[in-house]
Write a protein that holds these residues in place. Structure first.
Motif, mmCIF file in Angstrom:
data_model
loop_
_atom_site.group_PDB
_atom_site.id
_atom_site.type_symbol
_atom_site.label_atom_id
_atom_site.label_comp_id
_atom_site.label_asym_id
_atom_site.label_seq_id
_atom_site.Cartn_x
_atom_site.Cartn_y
_atom_site.Cartn_z
ATOM 1 N N PHE B 122 0.830 -1.204 0.000
ATOM 2 C CA PHE B 122 0.000 0.000 0.000
ATOM 3 C C PHE B 122 0.863 1.252 0.000
ATOM 4 C CE2 PHE B 122 -2.628 -3.363 1.575
ATOM 5 C CZ PHE B 122 -3.852 -3.124 0.963
ATOM 6 N N GLU B 123 1.941 1.183 0.776
ATOM 7 C CA GLU B 123 2.869 2.322 0.779
ATOM 8 C C GLU B 123 3.414 2.551 -0.621
ATOM 9 O OE1 GLU B 123 5.321 0.855 4.157
ATOM 10 O OE2 GLU B 123 5.521 2.996 4.585
ATOM 11 N N GLN B 124 3.731 1.455 -1.282
ATOM 12 C CA GLN B 124 4.312 1.561 -2.617
ATOM 13 C C GLN B 124 3.301 2.171 -3.592
ATOM 14 O OE1 GLN B 124 5.668 -2.240 -4.008
ATOM 15 N NE2 GLN B 124 6.586 -1.332 -5.854
ATOM 16 N N MET B 125 2.045 1.721 -3.509
ATOM 17 C CA MET B 125 1.017 2.284 -4.393
ATOM 18 C C MET B 125 0.870 3.783 -4.157
ATOM 19 S SD MET B 125 -2.156 -0.390 -4.655
ATOM 20 C CE MET B 125 -3.039 0.562 -5.895
ATOM 21 N N ALA B 126 0.816 4.166 -2.877
ATOM 22 C CA ALA B 126 0.647 5.583 -2.557
ATOM 23 C C ALA B 126 1.831 6.386 -3.077
ATOM 24 C CB ALA B 126 0.513 5.766 -1.047
ATOM 25 N N GLN B 127 3.021 5.809 -2.937
ATOM 26 C CA GLN B 127 4.223 6.499 -3.385
ATOM 27 C C GLN B 127 4.148 6.770 -4.888
ATOM 28 O OE1 GLN B 127 6.346 7.722 -1.347
ATOM 29 N NE2 GLN B 127 7.493 8.629 -3.033
ATOM 30 N N ILE B 128 3.780 5.765 -5.640
ATOM 31 C CA ILE B 128 3.686 5.941 -7.097
ATOM 32 C C ILE B 128 2.618 6.979 -7.431
ATOM 33 C CG2 ILE B 128 3.124 4.810 -9.295
ATOM 34 C CD1 ILE B 128 4.303 2.272 -8.192
ATOM 35 N N GLY B 129 1.470 6.869 -6.753
ATOM 36 C CA GLY B 129 0.391 7.820 -7.000
ATOM 37 C C GLY B 129 0.841 9.253 -6.753
ATOM 38 N N ARG B 130 1.584 9.444 -5.671
ATOM 39 C CA ARG B 130 2.027 10.802 -5.332
ATOM 40 C C ARG B 130 3.060 11.304 -6.324
ATOM 41 N NH1 ARG B 130 4.175 10.768 0.328
ATOM 42 N NH2 ARG B 130 4.258 13.009 0.008
ATOM 43 N N GLU B 131 3.968 10.426 -6.739
ATOM 44 C CA GLU B 131 4.955 10.851 -7.737
ATOM 45 C C GLU B 131 4.252 11.254 -9.032
ATOM 46 O OE1 GLU B 131 7.778 7.653 -8.117
ATOM 47 O OE2 GLU B 131 8.490 7.961 -6.064
ATOM 48 N N ILE B 196 -6.805 6.963 -7.431
ATOM 49 C CA ILE B 196 -5.976 8.167 -7.434
ATOM 50 C C ILE B 196 -5.175 8.232 -8.729
ATOM 51 C CG2 ILE B 196 -3.904 9.176 -6.366
ATOM 52 C CD1 ILE B 196 -5.151 8.473 -3.648
ATOM 53 N N GLY B 197 -4.620 7.084 -9.133
ATOM 54 C CA GLY B 197 -3.858 7.038 -10.383
ATOM 55 C C GLY B 197 -4.715 7.426 -11.573
ATOM 56 N N ASP B 198 -5.955 6.959 -11.578
ATOM 57 C CA ASP B 198 -6.851 7.296 -12.695
ATOM 58 C C ASP B 198 -7.109 8.798 -12.761
ATOM 59 O OD1 ASP B 198 -6.932 4.640 -13.215
ATOM 60 O OD2 ASP B 198 -8.915 4.305 -12.317
ATOM 61 N N ARG B 199 -7.253 9.393 -11.585
ATOM 62 C CA ARG B 199 -7.489 10.846 -11.553
ATOM 63 C C ARG B 199 -6.286 11.604 -12.092
ATOM 64 N NH1 ARG B 199 -12.800 11.875 -11.041
ATOM 65 N NH2 ARG B 199 -13.692 10.281 -9.698
ATOM 66 N N VAL B 200 -5.090 11.121 -11.729
ATOM 67 C CA VAL B 200 -3.890 11.780 -12.253
ATOM 68 C C VAL B 200 -3.884 11.673 -13.776
ATOM 69 C CG1 VAL B 200 -1.375 11.798 -12.290
ATOM 70 C CG2 VAL B 200 -2.569 11.306 -10.168
ATOM 71 N N THR B 201 -4.275 10.512 -14.259
ATOM 72 C CA THR B 201 -4.322 10.323 -15.705
ATOM 73 C C THR B 201 -5.268 11.328 -16.351
ATOM 74 O OG1 THR B 201 -4.001 8.002 -15.227
ATOM 75 C CG2 THR B 201 -4.573 8.564 -17.472
ATOM 76 N N ASN B 202 -6.416 11.533 -15.736
ATOM 77 C CA ASN B 202 -7.342 12.555 -16.241
ATOM 78 C C ASN B 202 -6.660 13.910 -16.343
ATOM 79 O OD1 ASN B 202 -9.322 10.639 -16.216
ATOM 80 N ND2 ASN B 202 -10.356 11.388 -14.376
ATOM 81 N N ILE B 203 -5.907 14.242 -15.297
ATOM 82 C CA ILE B 203 -5.229 15.544 -15.284
ATOM 83 C C ILE B 203 -4.255 15.637 -16.451
ATOM 84 C CG2 ILE B 203 -3.555 16.931 -14.000
ATOM 85 C CD1 ILE B 203 -4.925 16.061 -11.443
ATOM 86 N N CYS B 204 -3.541 14.544 -16.699
ATOM 87 C CA CYS B 204 -2.568 14.549 -17.800
ATOM 88 C C CYS B 204 -3.276 14.726 -19.148
ATOM 89 C CB CYS B 204 -1.754 13.259 -17.790
ATOM 90 S SG CYS B 204 -0.660 13.144 -16.382
ATOM 91 N N GLU B 205 -4.377 14.031 -19.315
ATOM 92 C CA GLU B 205 -5.117 14.155 -20.576
ATOM 93 C C GLU B 205 -5.545 15.609 -20.796
ATOM 94 O OE1 GLU B 205 -7.046 9.673 -20.263
ATOM 95 O OE2 GLU B 205 -8.340 11.435 -19.984
ATOM 96 N N ARG B 206 -5.979 16.212 -19.709
ATOM 97 C CA ARG B 206 -6.461 17.584 -19.807
ATOM 98 C C ARG B 206 -5.306 18.537 -20.140
ATOM 99 N NH1 ARG B 206 -10.841 20.535 -21.141
ATOM 100 N NH2 ARG B 206 -12.175 18.908 -20.326
ATOM 101 N N THR B 207 -4.140 18.251 -19.554
ATOM 102 C CA THR B 207 -2.969 19.084 -19.835
ATOM 103 C C THR B 207 -2.611 18.996 -21.313
ATOM 104 O OG1 THR B 207 -2.141 18.807 -17.603
ATOM 105 C CG2 THR B 207 -0.542 19.472 -19.260
ATOM 106 N N ILE B 208 -2.652 17.771 -21.836
ATOM 107 C CA ILE B 208 -2.329 17.603 -23.255
ATOM 108 C C ILE B 208 -3.313 18.396 -24.115
ATOM 109 C CG2 ILE B 208 -2.210 15.931 -25.148
ATOM 110 C CD1 ILE B 208 -1.312 13.877 -22.995
#
Ligand SMILES: Nc1ncnc2c1ncn2[C@@H]1O[C@H](COP(=O)(O)OP(=O)(O)OP(=O)(O)O)[C@@H](O)[C@H]1O
Ligand SMILES: [Mg+2]
Lengths: 377, 229
Positions: B122-131, B196-208
């Motif tokens: 879980f720590e590892q997942m959170a770490q990746i999500g935050r990065e 959380i990862g999916d939300r980050v992906t949304n943000i990236c799509e929007r940035t593009i």
């Protein structure tokens, strides 16, 4: 960080801001200053001065809802990286705490002091101070990386736990021997052997407790030294004799060469603890067939003692740490009696209480060298 | 102050607020997972309570954006930035909800036994999500389309981790039925972190889209409806 440093910097900065503005006004009156350029064309001398400050200094300028970092010194760059300035406060710090603090400072028009812990156990001490000048205003940040201090505080808290552990280990050993003894009373030979072991364990523990008590007293400055003029050679001779049995048992020889005419001012009992601990280590870490050389030197001001062994030496990156309380390089290496990692901590404290110092190094030809320097007066 | 300057300021402060929200979310995730690993109820409570700040900042950003559009008639590119800011705020706020969701589960897990050796995943997942989150915000402010694409792809890494973890959790339930309840909570924790990862992906799509005007989809959004949000 001391308040004096803080105050001085603040004063410097104010003076510099004022000077800068004055120069700016005088030199180029017709051109209005660009809106978010650094508030002043900064004279090189104070930029240099601020860059040598061990404290991160960041100047934030506020205009309406926008806050921008317009200046950051070298220490700040080390913490926050090198975004192109001026940069939005969030772009620069990348942590909302700084923006929260800046807003709070502007609202209250008063300084704030806060601690922030981030990734990797890094702790920052943050002071945010409001500034105003000729209709411009903003917030000054002084940020200091206090991770080291915070870790030291934690180490102190862990001390109690360590102590318990160090006392527990020999006690557990003694308990086992006692239980065995209870079952072997009809076998006097084995019993005698066990009693001997118990005696050794008790000695080790007594030494540990003595060292701990001395360390506690000396660290709190409550150990008065009774300084007596003593011949350096006599002290060494006496100690070598005392430690020789132990050394011979291990197959290690001790040699010494100390001038006869050197007197030093020492507390004999305390200084004995220094020599015992340093020699004990040398014997402990030197393999059979090895040699320990003690060399004394004197000049008008100082006496020097070099204690050189033919053991494995100390890994260079750990040299600064071996005088820490409870520090040992490798549990497996500290076999035999003792081995709790307080010997050198105590030795250093005692030597320093005498106004001297003790250093560790590795000899070019191998082995560890401990050098003790003592003032003669 | 001329109108254009004033607009630029407002736009900058809007983007600053998005970054601020991002940093608050980052800290919320970190605290939630620390609370999980250290079984720290009061830290978990704090995360739940602070979620309110995140919600408020999100609405503030939305209103601020709407006001900018209505009163300043921004140019096309600025308009895209404003809309992106609104969209980011919504997604960040939802990430905050996931962090709070984890924190609520920590409170439940406090009285429920479960095998603690599962926690490092879980720590590892959170770490990746935050990065990913930090990278995505960087890409957003730097208008860095390339970086946004890279981070979008990192979501696969998180998904793989999630799938492996789910399988392991299900196996554990079968093997140690006495932990079934605790492990079920952990499944929900994992799900929150994966979202959380999916939300980050949304943000990236929007940035593009903001930078290039091009529409991309990194994930086929089947996970959305399935379970336990
Ligand atoms: N002469 C030496 N050669 C190699 N390593 C040494 C030497 N002296 C000290 N050290 C290293 O420094 C560490 C700290 O020494 P110190 O005397 O403080 O503790 P200790 O000998 O382990 O325990 P104690 O002295 O409390 O019984 C040792 O554990 C050892 O790793
Ligand atoms: Mg020792």
């Amino acid at each position: 960080m001391s308040w004096t440093l803080f105050d001085t910097l603040l004063l410097m900065l104010c003076v510099a801001l004022a000077t800068g503005w004055f120069l700016a006004m005088r030199r180029e009156p017709p051109v209005p200053a660009p809106r978010f350029a650094p508030p002043v064309p900064v004279p090189a001398w104070w930029r240099d001065a601020l860059d040598t400050a061990p404290l991160a200094i960041v100047v934030v300028q506020a205009e309406n809802a926008v806050m921008r970092v317009v200046y950051a010194n070298t220490s700040a760059t080390a913490i926050f990286g090198t975004p192109v300035l001026p940069a939005n406060i969030m772009v620069y710090f990348r942590h909302h705490t700084y923006m929260d603090l800046a807003e709070q400072v502007r609202r209250q028009n008063a300084p704030i002091h806060e601690r922030l812990t981030v990734e990797d156990d890094r702790t920052f001490d943050i002071r945010a101070v409001p500034w105003h000048n000729k209709g411009q205003h903003g917030v000054l940040f002084f940020v200091e990386d206090v991770s080291e201090q915070v870790r030291a505080q934690r180490a102190r808290r862990e001390l109690a736990g360590n102590l318990g552990h160090e006392l527990r280990t020999p006690l557990a050993g003694m308990k086992v021997w006692l239980e065995t003894l209870a079952g072997t009373l009809d076998d006097p030979k084995t019993a005698a052997h066990i009693v001997e072991r118990l005696q050794r364990e008790t000695d080790a523990m007594t030494r540990l407790v003595d060292d701990l008590l001395a360390l506690a007293l000396i660290e709190s400055g409550r150990l008065p030294l009774r300084l007596v003029a003593t011949s350096l050679r006599d002290v060494i001779e006496e100690h070598v004799q005392r430690m020789n049995a132990l050394a011979r048992e291990k197959g290690v020889t001790i040699e010494y060469e100390v001038p006869a005419d050197c007197t030093i001012m020492i507390d004999r009992d305390r200084f004995a603890q220094v020599l015992t601990n340093v020699l004990d280590n040398a014997i402990k870490f030197t393999p059979a067939g090895g040699r320990i050389t003690i060399e004394g030197k004197c000049n008008d001001e100082d006496a020097f003692l070099h204690i050189h062994d033919t053991g494995p030496g100390i890994p260079p990156h750990l040299l600064p740490r071996i005088f820490e309380r409870f520090f040992k390089i490798d549990r497996a290496r500290t076999r035999g009696r003792g081995g709790s990692g307080i010997g050198l901590a105590l030795a250093r404290h005692i030597v320093e209480a005498h106004g001297g110092h003790i250093e560790a190094a590795n000899a070019p030809e191998g082995g560890a060298v401990f050098t003790i320097t003592l003032p003669r007066t | 102050m001329d109108i254009r300057q004033e607009f630029k300021h407002k736009l900058e402060s809007l983007v600053g607020d998005v970054l601020r929200l991002g940093s608050m979310v980052d800290v919320a995730i970190q605290k939630a997972v620390t609370a999980l690993v250290e079984d720290d109820i009061s830290l978990a409570q704090q995360v739940v309570a602070e979620d309110e700040h995140l919600n408020r900042l999100r609405y503030y950003i939305e209103e601020h954006s709407a006001a900018l559009i209505a009163t300043q008639q921004p140019l096309a590119r600025d308009l895209r930035t404003i809309i992106a800011a609104m969209y980011l705020a919504t997604n960040l706020e939802r990430m905050g909800d996931h962090a709070a969701g984890v924190a609520r589960l920590v409170q439940r897990l406090h009285d429920t036994p479960y095998p603690r050796d599962l926690l490092p995943s879980f720590e590892q997942m959170a770490q990746i999500g935050r990065e990913m989150l930090r990278g995505a915000l960087d890409a957003f402010i730097n208008h860095d389309e390339q970086a946004a694409r890279q981070i979008g792809l990192r979501d696969d890494e998180l998904d793989d981790l999630y799938n492996a973890l789910v399988q392991r959790l299900i196996r554990e339930i079968a093997q140690q039925p006495e932990y079934a309840q605790g492990i079920t909570y952990l499944l929900w924790v994992a799900h929150n972190l994966e979202r959380i990862g999916d939300r980050v992906t949304n943000i990236c799509e929007r940035t593009i889209y903001m930078v290039s005007g091009e529409l991309v989809e990194f994930v086929d959004d089947i996970g959305e409806s399935s379970f336990l949000e």
